[in-house]
Design an enzyme around this catalytic site. Sequence first.
Site, PDB file in Angstrom:
ATOM      1  N   ARG A 235       0.790  -1.015  -0.014  1.00 17.79           N
ATOM      2  CA  ARG A 235       0.015  -0.112   0.138  1.00 17.79           C
ATOM      3  C   ARG A 235       1.031   1.287  -0.093  1.00 17.79           C
ATOM      4  O   ARG A 235       1.751   1.172   0.673  1.00 17.79           O
ATOM      5  CB  ARG A 235      -0.971   0.158   1.324  1.00 17.79           C
ATOM      6  CG  ARG A 235      -2.176  -0.851   1.195  1.00 17.79           C
ATOM      7  CD  ARG A 235      -3.168  -0.834   0.117  1.00 17.79           C
ATOM      8  NE  ARG A 235      -4.048  -1.433  -0.230  1.00 17.79           N
ATOM      9  CZ  ARG A 235      -4.124  -2.564  -0.860  1.00 17.79           C
ATOM     10  NH1 ARG A 235      -3.278  -2.872  -1.556  1.00 17.79           N
ATOM     11  NH2 ARG A 235      -5.247  -3.408  -0.923  1.00 17.79           N
ATOM     12  N   GLU A 264      -4.519   7.433  -4.911  1.00 17.99           N
ATOM     13  CA  GLU A 264      -4.904   6.680  -6.211  1.00 17.99           C
ATOM     14  C   GLU A 264      -6.161   7.073  -6.944  1.00 17.99           C
ATOM     15  O   GLU A 264      -7.068   6.936  -6.121  1.00 17.99           O
ATOM     16  CB  GLU A 264      -4.841   5.235  -5.945  1.00 17.99           C
ATOM     17  CG  GLU A 264      -3.453   4.748  -5.607  1.00 17.99           C
ATOM     18  CD  GLU A 264      -3.228   3.065  -5.353  1.00 17.99           C
ATOM     19  OE1 GLU A 264      -4.071   2.488  -5.652  1.00 17.99           O
ATOM     20  OE2 GLU A 264      -1.968   2.745  -5.205  1.00 17.99           O
ATOM     21  N   HIS A 283      -0.974   0.026  -9.901  1.00 14.56           N
ATOM     22  CA  HIS A 283      -1.732  -0.675  -8.927  1.00 14.56           C
ATOM     23  C   HIS A 283      -2.055  -1.963  -9.746  1.00 14.56           C
ATOM     24  O   HIS A 283      -3.401  -2.352  -9.828  1.00 14.56           O
ATOM     25  CB  HIS A 283      -2.851  -0.089  -8.164  1.00 14.56           C
ATOM     26  CG  HIS A 283      -3.050  -0.737  -7.011  1.00 14.56           C
ATOM     27  ND1 HIS A 283      -3.605  -0.215  -5.947  1.00 14.56           N
ATOM     28  CD2 HIS A 283      -3.200  -2.085  -6.332  1.00 14.56           C
ATOM     29  CE1 HIS A 283      -3.644  -1.131  -4.707  1.00 14.56           C
ATOM     30  NE2 HIS A 283      -3.569  -2.267  -5.131  1.00 14.56           N
TER      31      HIS A 283
END
Length: 314
Positions: A235, A264, A283
């Site tokens: 993360r 994000e 991601h």
Amino acid sequence: MARILITEFMDEDAVARLAADHDVLHDPRLVDEPGRLAAEAARADALVVRNRTQVRGALLDALARCRVVGRLGVGLDNIDVAGCRARGIEVIPATGANAQAVAEYVIASALWLRRLAWSGSAEVAAGRWPREALSRGRELAGATLGLIGFGSIGQLTGRLARTLGMQVLAFDAALDAEHPAYAESGTRWAGLDEVVASADVLSLHVPLVESTRGLIGAARLAAMKPGAVLVNTARGGIVDEIALAQALRSGALGGAALDVFAEEPLPAAPHFQGCPNLLLTPHVAGVTQESNARVSALIADRVLAHLAAGAGRG
């Protein structure tokens, strides 16, 4: 027949399995339309999300009928798990289903960052021949992989690394030094600071909680070996992005691969512009064609089972 709401992308075969028995709305645009999302959520008996849908606050309050939330992935920092449980909503992650994809991403990134050679395509195509500059790469064999977090993904990453001849050491706050996972996998347990200081490749595999927020900041980056590389598929909030960019620019850090970010989608990030040996991806470490099918199938099966069990009790 239950109403199932899917707010982000999901494998179409798994969507079809859900739709065979239930009323399904699959619309990946919903994650960016909070008003429409809340309205649809009020009618949902089941909700299926990835990492961008924030199942908390107004959305959680809207889930008046919901019995189960399926998470197409493993991290739960976008879900108020306690709030869901207080409302009788089961939260189901796809534990283990994307481990292979993430582990391969870590190893591939480590190869790219240490070997250096693959960054020269544009120069070679332009007629230049940067052979000397790109002949200074390093092999993974004999290097040390340090893992912070030693769950299923960390363990698989370690196994892949050992096949390439790497030494592996790991720290996990939830596993003491005598935990059998270390001996069974041929991994040496070490304290957090030793893992950081010893790793040629440091890979993060921990959730984002208060104890891990900012875990890799300026001090720990400075404690890494000169020329070491960092890979973060966990993360974004775990790594101080500004401090990381500074370590790359100074040459203290040999490279970094970031698949996750504090915000994000990542907005314009001038601190990353021009950073040497930096790999940024949106991601996707855990998302391949194969892993998407596995993750989606697992969540479809478990959501269907939960709905069937609830109908049986009714």
